[in-house]
Design an enzyme around this catalytic site. Structure first.
Site, PDB file in Angstrom:
ATOM      1  N   HIS A 288      21.179  21.842  10.529  1.00 63.38           N
ATOM      2  CA  HIS A 288      20.601  20.887  11.487  1.00 63.38           C
ATOM      3  C   HIS A 288      19.907  19.709  10.785  1.00 63.38           C
ATOM      4  CE1 HIS A 288      21.098  24.088  14.468  1.00 63.38           C
ATOM      5  NE2 HIS A 288      20.381  24.890  13.713  1.00 63.38           N
TER       6      HIS A 288
HETATM    7  C1  BDR Z   1      15.535  23.014  14.211  1.00 64.69           C
HETATM    8  O1  BDR Z   1      14.575  24.052  14.323  1.00 64.69           O
HETATM    9  C2  BDR Z   1      14.229  24.543  13.053  1.00 64.69           C
HETATM   10  O2  BDR Z   1      14.236  25.944  13.034  1.00 64.69           O
HETATM   11  C3  BDR Z   1      15.201  23.932  12.074  1.00 64.69           C
HETATM   12  O3  BDR Z   1      14.542  23.688  10.845  1.00 64.69           O
HETATM   13  C4  BDR Z   1      15.634  22.666  12.746  1.00 64.69           C
HETATM   14  O4  BDR Z   1      14.742  21.609  12.480  1.00 64.69           O
HETATM   15  C5  BDR Z   1      16.826  23.472  14.847  1.00 64.69           C
HETATM   16  O5  BDR Z   1      16.614  23.780  16.187  1.00 64.69           O
END
Ligand code: BDR
Ligand code: CA
Length: 338
Positions: free
Chosen positions: A244
């Site tokens: 992500h």
């Molecule tokens: C986001 O949530 C976090 O757990 C990850 O680092 C990312 O920024 C994904 O939903």
């Protein structure tokens, strides 16, 4: 050259995103700020200080909000480990005793004033620090080049509740405050980031190569990524992991790889079952609004760039490269991809 502030709740994918950003020739990281999210801000700050050390970055680090704007903190230790990096720091006893607490929001404002339009804030966690910076000097934050936020989900399932993505779910009031104060945000949402996936065998072969180019990253990334992949296997029945936050870095520094739409986004803060939902009326393909949403990207170009800059490797074989592309069965954003 883009001047960059990274605001992070590091986090496994955040850590890779920081390494990636630090190696992009078109960006200079001017400041890193930390926020509670995946793990409490004290752990996040330790992770960022450790990354700063092993990546040999000469960048100020300021810690920020320990709790969301008006809610109790919800963490994601099951996804990232208690220390945010799959237990690596805890098992190795890595700690930085002398670090100053606080100051993230004012440091963000200072950077905004100094660099103005040349500044991009890449926000990889809940928007608590950004909201505080807006409350300190709305004009300065409005005057920067852009805020790129990994977060939200607009047309698919959430990863935290049915309708919410983690970063926005943790602090919906902060995200709402930023938008309600007229600050434009570019969202890199889950709908997009979940179309890209690193299978475990690719991660293993990337890490083997990394030993030759950046040996100091290997033990951290091996432990952190194994933990993160084990979580995905258990929770999502997928043997691999999402990237992500590195995708958000790419959207900020290489927007030419992405397709964006303009839209008006509102954040649900009241719903009993929907608080943290990002709401955009995608029926109207507006070109104006308070936000841009990344709806498509050149995933293979991103993959090659990430693999070479962070892992010092290439995925030569095309079946391997294709295994990183994932069409979610919700067919998110399909109207925009035609
Ligand atoms: C986001 O949530 C976090 O757990 C990850 O680092 C990312 O920024 C994904 O939903
Ligand atoms: Ca994050």
């Amino acid at each position: 050259m883009r001047r960059v502030v990274i605001d992070t709740d590091a986090g496994v994918d955040d850590s890779i995103a920081i390494a990636y950003a630090s190696r992009l020739p078109d960006a200079t990281i001017e400041l890193m700020t930390t926020v509670s999210g995946n793990v409490p801000v004290s752990e996040v700050t330790q992770n960022v200080l450790y990354l700063k050390k092993i990546l040999r970055l000469d960048v100020p680090v300021f810690s920020g909000a320990d709790v969301p704007k008006s809610r109790k903190l919800i963490t994601a230790t099951e996804v990232h480990g208690k220390d945010g990096v799959g237990g690596y720091r805890i098992s190795e006893g890595i700690a930085f005793p002398a670090w100053k607490t606080g100051g993230a929001a004012t440091a963000i404002v200072r950077a905004a004033k100094k660099y103005g339009k040349r500044l991009t804030i890449i926000s990889l966690g809940p928007m608590t620090n950004i909201a505080r910076a807006v409350s300190i000097d709305q004009g300065a934050i409005k005057g920067i080049g852009s805020i790129v936020q990994m977060g939200g989900v607009f047309s698919g399932y959430g990863n935290t509740t049915a309708f919410t993505e983690f970063n926005i779910f943790v602090d919906p009031e902060a995200a709402s405050y930023v938008l309600e104060n007229g600050v434009k945000v570019t969202f890199v949402p889950l709908d997009l980031t979940e179309t890209f996936f690193l299978p475990r065998n690719i991660v293993t072969s990337l890490l083997m190569k990394t030993g030759e180019t950046s040996p100091e990253l290997v033990p951290l990334f091996r432990k952190a990524l194994n933990y993160y992949i084990d979580y995905h296997r258990h929770a999502d029945k997928l043997d691999g992991c999402y990237m992500h936050d590195p995708i958000a870095v790419a959207a900020a520094i290489h927007p030419e790889w992405f397709r964006f739409i303009g839209s008006s986004v509102s954040i649900e803060t009241l719903g009993r079952f929907t608080a943290g939902m990002t709401v955009a009326d995608l029926r109207k393909k507006t070109v104006r609004g308070n936000s841009r949403i990344a709806v498509a990207f050149d995933a293979l170009t991103f993959l090659d760039d990430l693999a070479s800059r962070v892992f010092g490797a290439r995925i030569g074989n095309s079946a391997g490269r294709r295994s990183c592309l994932r069409q979610r069965f919700t067919a998110n954003f399909r109207d925009f991809l035609r």
